[in-house]
Write a protein that holds these residues in place. Structure first.
Motif, PDB file in Angstrom:
ATOM      1  N   VAL A   1      77.684  18.761  42.006  1.00  0.00           N
ATOM      2  CA  VAL A   1      77.299  18.702  43.420  1.00  0.00           C
ATOM      3  C   VAL A   1      78.541  18.623  44.295  1.00  0.00           C
ATOM      4  O   VAL A   1      78.630  19.290  45.327  1.00  0.00           O
ATOM      5  CB  VAL A   1      76.374  17.496  43.675  1.00  0.00           C
TER       6      VAL A   1
ATOM      7  N   ILE B   1      78.932  22.472  45.382  1.00  0.00           N
ATOM      8  CA  ILE B   1      78.048  22.546  46.550  1.00  0.00           C
ATOM      9  C   ILE B   1      78.755  22.027  47.803  1.00  0.00           C
ATOM     10  O   ILE B   1      78.872  22.744  48.788  1.00  0.00           O
ATOM     11  CB  ILE B   1      76.742  21.765  46.290  1.00  0.00           C
TER      12      ILE B   1
ATOM     13  N   LEU C   1      74.092  14.074  47.548  1.00  0.00           N
ATOM     14  CA  LEU C   1      73.805  13.642  46.175  1.00  0.00           C
ATOM     15  C   LEU C   1      72.407  13.053  46.065  1.00  0.00           C
ATOM     16  O   LEU C   1      71.649  13.380  45.149  1.00  0.00           O
ATOM     17  CB  LEU C   1      74.839  12.601  45.734  1.00  0.00           C
TER      18      LEU C   1
ATOM     19  N   PHE D   1      69.837  15.864  46.406  1.00  0.00           N
ATOM     20  CA  PHE D   1      69.828  16.749  45.237  1.00  0.00           C
ATOM     21  C   PHE D   1      69.076  16.094  44.073  1.00  0.00           C
ATOM     22  O   PHE D   1      68.159  16.681  43.498  1.00  0.00           O
ATOM     23  CB  PHE D   1      71.271  17.065  44.824  1.00  0.00           C
TER      24      PHE D   1
ATOM     25  N   PHE E   1      69.035  22.708  43.903  1.00  0.00           N
ATOM     26  CA  PHE E   1      70.351  23.293  44.177  1.00  0.00           C
ATOM     27  C   PHE E   1      70.351  24.009  45.520  1.00  0.00           C
ATOM     28  O   PHE E   1      71.243  23.818  46.340  1.00  0.00           O
ATOM     29  CB  PHE E   1      70.705  24.251  43.038  1.00  0.00           C
TER      30      PHE E   1
ATOM     31  N   THR F   1      70.132  21.632  48.538  1.00  0.00           N
ATOM     32  CA  THR F   1      71.400  20.956  48.780  1.00  0.00           C
ATOM     33  C   THR F   1      72.447  21.938  49.270  1.00  0.00           C
ATOM     34  O   THR F   1      73.214  21.664  50.186  1.00  0.00           O
ATOM     35  CB  THR F   1      71.876  20.280  47.491  1.00  0.00           C
TER      36      THR F   1
END
Lengths: 373, 62, 166
Positions: free
Chosen positions: A192, A196, A214, A217, A353, A356
């Motif tokens: 993440v 991301i 976080l 997600f 995914f 986020t």
């Protein structure tokens, strides 16, 4: 590997989108034919059963036998804010009724449950009267703060996150390498952060948004996966839940917008003055409505469609029994359901995914500082 | 009935769009396998945006 | 859309908001902060360790280079020393030879002198001897000659004859 994943992703996307229309056409249907004592075995009943599953419910229903009338479930607390203040009781008092037949009276407030929604009867009314569209005439909805199945699922997810990441955080006190469950969670946290947040928000500012990204997600992912268990949660398929998540993202990127962001949104430089207000309106609609809406609808529709497909394929056992016999129908249904469930596991991750990712993308757009002027 | 036709049109459009995205991504990955990760991420983002659009249309049209 | 709006449960929305806020705050405090902090510390540690290793490698390389240099220097020095020693040896031999020559020459010279002086002494002695002997002989001869008158006369005659010729 990459190509395989992409193909699967596209295939499931198309597949799921086709199923949404099917799902979109039921609802609002009359359920008068669903009498007690019958098996759920006609297409209409199955549709209704699935639609019921996709909704939130006030008790934790595992399975029931309509022939004997036994329900294996455990009740969850009902907390409602009625016209006369807060009322709390267990959902078992409704006796699994979902059609407004059972009326629970609590300190002068008469409550009943119709289609998983709690209604408060108007003063003086003794029973719910329905109009021809099966809408209650003499009752109105109340603010329902119950620990419903979805809230229960969220609490489970929250506890799981606390246990897992608490253990991971504690593990770092012993040494730099995590042990146990932390070994699995650490790469995910790193994923993440590095795949991301960092590339989309930027090296300087990503740290501030990490707790939100976080949490969201893992929250979405755990709830998506919980939805695939036979417990039958459909939390991320509740539009209120996805709307809440999307509004959180919106608030975060609107409150953290840099000067440049507002400048570009409201008074776009390099564009004729006449066009600027029009552009500002378009941009504002984009940031305030369209982006959060696409976020919430995507997650909601994907998860709802996924549940719908899995349940429909399981229902094939009943639907195909007449034509192919019990063994063949069970086999076909099992294989198809297994296949779709495996893909759903992928989708569960993918939706977490994407949510986020897009959140961090929007946040990145908002906090970005242009240095060209 | 019209809803269904509309949904079909949406799915056709979205399918064409996703096909284009996926095909271009495949080509790009074949041309530059070392950039596969970046291309894939970009592909998923565009796919997600398109998906959001299609879902929005489906939900609004319902 | 209507069904969706109908399905939207404000209560669930509120519960979700509360739970999400609690989750973000508590997890942020008790999980994400320490986790991200530890990850950052660990990454910095790894980076530092790699840098240190790189540095150590460089130092080792430098050390090796220094060693090679030192070795080279030592070799050159040794060669130089050996060369010097050889030269010294040659010189010493040469010097010794020269000295020996000089000594020998001196000795020969001395010997020559000694021989010369011995010879002189011997010559003087011999001269003296010869003189003595000749005097004795002359004495004897004179005595013998003088004892005979004729002969004396004869001699005087010869001598006279010779001197007239001169």
């Amino acid at each position: 590997m990459v190509a395989k994943k992409s193909i699967k992703f596209i295939a499931i996307l198309v597949l799921l989108m086709t199923t949404v229309s099917t799902f979109a056409n039921e609802g609002g249907e009359d359920n008068q034919h669903h009498e007690k004592g019958n098996k759920v075995d006609t297409p209409e009943e199955i549709k209704e059963y699935i639609a019921h599953h996709l909704k939130d419910s006030h008790d934790f229903h595992l399975f029931s036998n309509n022939e004997t009338g036994t329900h294996v479930s455990f009740p969850l607390p009902v907390i409602v804010w009625s016209s006369d203040g807060l009322r709390m009781f267990m959902s078992s008092e409704f006796h699994h009724d979902d059609n407004g037949h059972v009326i629970v009276e609590k300190d002068g407030v008469k409550l009943t449950k119709i289609h998983s929604k709690i209604y408060e009867l108007e003063a003086g009314a003794e029973a719910v009267a329905f109009d021809e569209h099966h809408h209650a005439e003499n009752a109105h909805k109340v603010l329902d703060l119950s620990i419903t199945k979805s809230v229960f699922g969220m609490l489970i997810a929250g506890i799981l996150m606390f246990l897992g990441f608490g253990a991971l955080a504690k593990g770092y006190k012993k040494g730099p390498i995590p042990t146990g469950v932390g070994r699995v969670l650490e790469p995910l946290v790193l994923y993440v952060r590095d795949e991301i947040a960092r590339p989309n928000i930027g090296e300087k500012k990503y740290m501030k948004f990490m707790p939100f990204l976080l949490t969201v997600f893992f929250f979405i992912w755990i709830l998506n996966l919980l939805g695939l268990t036979p417990l039958g949660f459909n939390v991320t398929g509740q539009i209120a839940v996805t709307a809440c998540l999307a509004i959180f993202t919106m608030i975060i990127y609107l409150t953290n917008g840099s000067k440049d962001f507002w400048m570009h949104t409201l008074w776009m430089p390099g564009v004729p003055y006449i066009l600027r207000p029009i552009l500002a309106v378009i941009e504002l609609i984009g940031f305030v409505i369209i982006k959060p809406f696409s976020l919430l609808v995507r997650l909601f529709a994907n998860m709802t469609a996924g549940h719908f497909v899995v349940m429909s394929l399981i229902a094939l056992v009943i639907l195909m029994k007449e034509a192919f016999g019990p063994v063949a129908s069970t086999g076909v249904s099992l294989i198809l359901a297994l296949f779709i469930t495996v893909i759903e596991i992928l989708v569960a991750f993918l939706q977490a995914f994407i949510f986020t990712m897009l959140s961090s993308l929007f946040i990145g757009m908002a906090v970005e500082e242009h240095d060209h002027h | 009935m019209y809803n269904l036709i509309g949904a079909g049109l949406i799915v056709i459009g979205a399918g064409l769009g996703l096909g284009k995205i996926g095909g271009s991504a495949m080509e790009a990955i074949a041309r530059q396998p070392e950039a596969a990760g970046k291309i894939q991420t970009a592909m998923i983002i565009i796919g997600a945006l398109l998906e959001g659009l299609a879902f929005g249309a489906l939900i609004l049209g319902k | 859309m209507d069904t969706l709006l109908n399905d939207f449960s404000p209560g669930l929305f509120i519960m979700q908001t509360i739970i999400l806020i609690i989750l973000i705050v508590l997890l942020g405090k008790f999980a994400w902060k320490p986790i991200l902090g530890s990850l950052a510390t660990r990454e910095d540690g790894i980076k530092d360790a790699i840098e240190a290793a790189e540095k150590a490698k460089l130092e080792l390389q430098n050390l090796q280079a220094d060693n090679a240099k030192l070795l080279n220097e030592a070799r050159v020095e040794r060669d130089a020393m050996l060369k010097e020693a050889r030269e010294m040896k040659d010189k010493m031999i040469l010097d010794a030879k020269d000295e020996a020559q000089v000594q020998a020459n001196n000795m020969i010279e001395a010997a020559k002198h000694a021989i010369e002086s011995e010879k002189k002494t011997a010559m003087v002695e011999i001269k003296n001897h010869v003189a003595e002997l000749s005097l004795e002989i002359a004495e004897k001869v004179v005595r013998g000659e003088l004892s005979n008158k004729d002969k004396q006369l004869q001699l005087v005659d010869t001598l006279l004859g010779e001197s007239t010729l001169n």
